[in-house]
Design a protein around this motif. Structure first.
Motif, short mmCIF file in Angstrom:
data_model
loop_
_atom_site.label_atom_id
_atom_site.label_comp_id
_atom_site.label_asym_id
_atom_site.label_seq_id
_atom_site.Cartn_x
_atom_site.Cartn_y
_atom_site.Cartn_z
N LEU A 20 -0.41 9.54 -0.92
CA LEU A 20 -0.93 8.42 -0.55
C LEU A 20 -1.99 7.24 -1.51
CD1 LEU A 20 -2.37 6.74 1.75
CD2 LEU A 20 -3.79 8.17 2.53
N ARG A 21 -3.18 8.17 -1.56
CA ARG A 21 -3.79 7.43 -3.12
C ARG A 21 -3.30 6.83 -4.28
NH1 ARG A 21 -6.07 12.87 -2.50
NH2 ARG A 21 -5.42 13.29 -4.96
N MET A 22 -1.75 7.66 -4.47
CA MET A 22 -1.41 6.36 -6.06
C MET A 22 -0.34 5.17 -4.90
SD MET A 22 1.45 9.56 -7.36
CE MET A 22 1.89 8.84 -8.46
N TRP A 23 0.16 5.41 -3.99
CA TRP A 23 0.75 4.26 -3.45
C TRP A 23 -0.04 3.11 -3.22
CZ3 TRP A 23 5.50 3.21 -0.47
CH2 TRP A 23 5.89 2.12 -0.05
N VAL A 24 -2.32 3.21 -2.99
CA VAL A 24 -2.57 2.32 -2.41
C VAL A 24 -3.04 2.22 -3.87
CG1 VAL A 24 -5.57 2.46 -2.22
CG2 VAL A 24 -3.69 3.23 -1.17
N GLU A 25 -3.23 2.26 -4.78
CA GLU A 25 -3.49 2.10 -6.37
C GLU A 25 -2.50 1.04 -6.68
OE1 GLU A 25 -3.53 5.82 -9.05
OE2 GLU A 25 -5.71 6.37 -8.04
#
Length: 241
Positions: A20-25
């Motif tokens: 999820l964090r990577m997607w947001v980035e």
């Protein structure tokens, strides 16, 4: 995918927060919404369009779904800390031969019958089986992620060698799949943001064609004026004094 939102389902034990964090980035303009689904209902969630894709146990699926494996989990035996089997570093099916092994209805290992002695009844869920194990009714065989999810201070677990393993995969519909599925595949497989297999990169700006250097124009040289011939100087005799 609805508008600027991508719905990602996940089964118990799978922790997608890192992805999820990577997607947001990488895609801040598209919201990634996590949808909790049961292990048995994960595939149906995609078919009913309640999720664009789902992280599930790969023994659940169908021909209408495309599934890629991500990782395989260790299978463990959950038991009371004081249980006699807790003295071992790892266990085998033979070690469970005289022990009651709980087999919940939402079993995620896909076997028809686990090793050991069958319980008087099958628990409705893994969570119920965990409570029975804590009460000393029997032991429970599950993927390690579920043992961690339902962690209790009075329970412990040991690896079970030679047992079926649970693989976690990413699944979506073969027909009419989500537009950004390649982006999600790249994230869960650890590809870098610059990978050419993710979202199509914008075409580089067209550069103005480089003009070929024209050969320098040959300057016409003015015709040289013919040099005037100098008259030879006649050396005369020196006058007499």
């Amino acid at each position: 995918m609805t508008g600027s939102e991508f719905l990602l389902g996940y089964v118990p034990g799978v922790v997608p927060t890192k992805w999820l964090r990577m997607w947001v980035e990488r895609l801040p303009e598209v919201r990634l919404t996590l949808v909790a689904v049961s292990a048995q209902d994960a595939a149906e969630a995609v078919r009913r369009r309640e999720a664009d894709a789902v992280l599930l146990r790969t023994f659940v699926g169908g021909e209408d779904l495309h599934t890629i494996p991500l990782y395989t989990e260790t299978t463990v035996v959950v038991m009371q800390k004081e249980h006699v089997l807790a003295a071992a570093d790892e266990l085998s099916a033979e070690d469970l031969a005289e022990t009651t092994v709980l087999h919940p209805l939402d079993d995620t290992l896909g076997w028809e019958r686990p090793p050991g002695l069958a319980g008087w009844d099958r628990p409705e869920s893994t969570e119920d089986a965990i409570r029975f194990a804590a009460a000393g009714v029997g032991v429970l065989v599950v993927p390690q992620s579920l043992a961690r999810l339902h962690h209790r201070r009075d329970l412990t677990y040991r690896p079970l060698v030679g047992a079926p393993e649970s693989s976690v995969g990413l699944s979506w519909l073969r027909e009419g799949g989500p537009e950004l599925i390649e982006e999600l595949i790249g994230i869960v497989r650890g590809r870098t943001a610059n990978s050419t297999r993710g979202r199509q990169q914008e075409a580089p700006a067209k550069q103005a064609p480089v003009k070929k250097k024209q050969p320098a124009a040959t300057q016409k040289q003015a015709p040289r004026k013919p040099q005037q011939q100098r008259k030879p100087v006649t050396k005369g005799r020196k006058p007499r004094r």
